[in-house]
Design a protein around this motif. Structure first.
Motif, PDB file in Angstrom:
ATOM      1  N   TRP A   1      39.936  16.759  54.746  1.00 54.29           N
ATOM      2  CA  TRP A   1      39.085  17.871  54.778  1.00 54.29           C
ATOM      3  C   TRP A   1      37.643  17.415  54.492  1.00 54.29           C
ATOM      4  O   TRP A   1      36.770  18.075  55.201  1.00 54.29           O
ATOM      5  CB  TRP A   1      39.607  18.772  53.674  1.00 54.29           C
ATOM      6  N   ASN A   2      37.380  16.758  53.700  1.00 57.29           N
ATOM      7  CA  ASN A   2      36.011  16.208  53.268  1.00 57.29           C
ATOM      8  C   ASN A   2      35.358  15.144  54.551  1.00 57.29           C
ATOM      9  O   ASN A   2      34.357  14.765  54.376  1.00 57.29           O
ATOM     10  CB  ASN A   2      35.990  15.457  52.011  1.00 57.29           C
TER      11      ASN A   2
ATOM     12  N   SER B   1      44.736  15.017  51.675  1.00 57.17           N
ATOM     13  CA  SER B   1      44.435  16.445  52.313  1.00 57.17           C
ATOM     14  C   SER B   1      42.919  16.580  51.920  1.00 57.17           C
ATOM     15  O   SER B   1      42.439  17.116  52.956  1.00 57.17           O
ATOM     16  CB  SER B   1      45.150  17.556  51.849  1.00 57.17           C
ATOM     17  N   THR B   2      42.474  16.426  50.855  1.00 52.56           N
ATOM     18  CA  THR B   2      41.177  16.475  50.462  1.00 52.56           C
ATOM     19  C   THR B   2      40.277  15.515  50.977  1.00 52.56           C
ATOM     20  O   THR B   2      39.092  16.080  51.530  1.00 52.56           O
ATOM     21  CB  THR B   2      40.990  16.481  48.836  1.00 52.56           C
TER      22      THR B   2
ATOM     23  N   TRP C   1      38.511  10.620  57.461  1.00 52.93           N
ATOM     24  CA  TRP C   1      39.592  10.376  58.233  1.00 52.93           C
ATOM     25  C   TRP C   1      40.552   9.090  57.957  1.00 52.93           C
ATOM     26  O   TRP C   1      41.711   8.959  58.160  1.00 52.93           O
ATOM     27  CB  TRP C   1      39.425  10.509  59.693  1.00 52.93           C
TER      28      TRP C   1
ATOM     29  N   SER D   1      40.919  15.071  43.623  1.00 54.80           N
ATOM     30  CA  SER D   1      40.258  15.662  44.897  1.00 54.80           C
ATOM     31  C   SER D   1      39.196  16.299  44.304  1.00 54.80           C
ATOM     32  O   SER D   1      38.379  16.191  45.162  1.00 54.80           O
ATOM     33  CB  SER D   1      41.392  16.799  45.022  1.00 54.80           C
TER      34      SER D   1
END
Length: 409
Positions: free
Chosen positions: A165-166, A161-162, A169, A112
């Motif tokens: 969030w980054n 998730s990382t 998609w 991550s």
């Protein structure tokens, strides 16, 4: 509720014969540090490449996490080797469960960090390394499904998730498809292993049943063999067993110079006993005399046999004439004092005994020994019954007369 950790291996692994050995072999494999060292080196290479391309924001942290993680896996492997399995299944299972979660957390954290800070070229390499680690965990999941599945989920959740969030998609649907594929592969692999273990369990069960059947058959054959060589009334050896035993110890092929003695005896006036008290009492009388005959034997080489009707014999290997006579006298004395129940009363019977011995000075053949024992029994009958006679030499006429007498009585 019982904790699930101590029961992971009992629940998921084959539990037939040899299960403990199988569990130990799997723990040996699960504690190996090499998969973690290879995965850690791959992440370190990604971090070093990222730093080289300018994305060194969290590269040092990712490398440090992997170095600590690899050191930890090496340390617990040395701990496992130092203490050994030693039937501590619960302890080692809990330790592996915790270590699997720690590995998932370490991989997820370091990957991550690289996803957040690395250039795009390194991000795709990082995701590829994550997929390879997941693939490796999936391949080992059949040994401990729950901890390795949780390890994989922890890694996937952190990486996806990382990435989301980054702003990446596209990683989310790709991860869903990849996880679905891996879940199917894992399910197929676990099912295949379970079928293999069940087949092994069924085979072991069938082998155990076959071994038991063989044991039962051996016991039945032994019982049949004993029945074929045992007199049903007295429990002594029968005529066939007598012939075999005498041939074994008294033939020239026996290859021994030790003396062999033979005692023939029968019940005096047994026909009169049967006529007076009945055949049932006569059978009981023979049975009791059989017990007496067995009781005077002094070694396992000796044999008491029912020769036929009211005739009995004792074969005494490695027994000279003097010892054979002593045994014969002891048997005669024991039988003469033996109470024979007949109805509400008791009576007594006597026996006459003939002793013959074959040694290095005489022909050690079964027929010669039988002939001399017959003659000794004849002399005991002729000289008043309830006595012991020993024959060392005999004329042809005396032998002929003895055999004719014994055939007609």
């Amino acid at each position: 509720m019982k904790p699930i950790w101590p029961n992971l291996f009992q629940i998921t692994l084959y539990n037939g014969p040899g299960a403990q050995q199988l569990i130990r072999r799997m723990l040996d494999d699960l504690f190996l540090p090499w998969p973690h060292i290879i995965a850690g080196l791959a992440i370190i290479i990604c971090a070093a490449y990222s730093a080289w391309l300018g994305g060194d924001r969290f590269a040092t942290e990712a490398i440090a996490i992997m170095i600590v993680h690899m050191s930890y896996r090496i340390a617990i492997h040395r701990h496992y080797l130092s203490y050994g399995y030693a039937d501590r299944e619960r302890y080692w299972t809990r330790l592996f469960f915790a270590s699997a979660l720690i590995s998932g957390l370490a991989w997820g954290t370091s990957l991550s960090l690289l996803i957040v800070s690395a250039p795009n070229e390194v991000k795709y390499l990082t995701l590829t390394v994550a997929c390879v680690i997941i693939q490796s965990a999936t391949a080992r999941a059949f040994m401990a499904p729950l901890p390795l599945i949780l390890q994989t989920l922890l890694l996937v959740i952190m990486v996806v998730s990382t990435s989301v969030w980054n702003g990446d998609w596209i990683v989310a649907p790709a991860a869903v498809l990849f996880i679905a594929f891996q879940a199917g592969h894992m399910r197929h692999l676990i099912a295949m292993r379970f079928r293999e273990w069940q087949a092994q369990k069924d085979k072991d069960h069938l082998v155990a049943r076959l071994a038991k059947a063989n044991d039962d058959l051996s016991e039945a054959n032994e019982a049949l063999r004993k029945a074929a060589l045992t007199d049903g009334l007295t429990g002594l050896a029968n005529r066939r067993a007598f012939d075999l035993h005498l041939e074994l110890h008294c033939s020239p092929e026996a290859g021994t110079s030790e003396p062999v003695s033979l005692i023939f005896f029968d019940v005096d006036r047994f026909k009169s006993f049967n006529d007076t008290h009945g055949h049932q009492a006569g059978d009981h009388c023979l049975e009791l005399i059989g017990h007496c005959a067995r009781s005077v034997l002094t070694s396992t080489w000796q044999m008491a046999a029912r020769y036929g009707g009211e005739e009995f014999a004792l074969i005494l290997p490695m027994t000279g004439a003097d010892e054979a006579r002593r045994i014969a006298e002891a048997l005669r004395e024991k039988v003469s004092h033996l109470p024979i129940p007949v109805g509400a009363e008791e009576t007594h019977v006597t026996i006459s005994l003939g002793v013959a011995t074959a040694d290095k000075l005489t022909a050690a053949t079964p027929s010669a020994l039988l002939t001399h024992a017959d003659l000794a029994l004849y002399r005991a009958k002729q000289r008043g019954r309830n006595r012991v006679e020993v024959v060392e030499t005999a004329s042809e006429t005396e032998i002929h007369d003895a055999l004719r007498y014994l055939r007609t009585t």
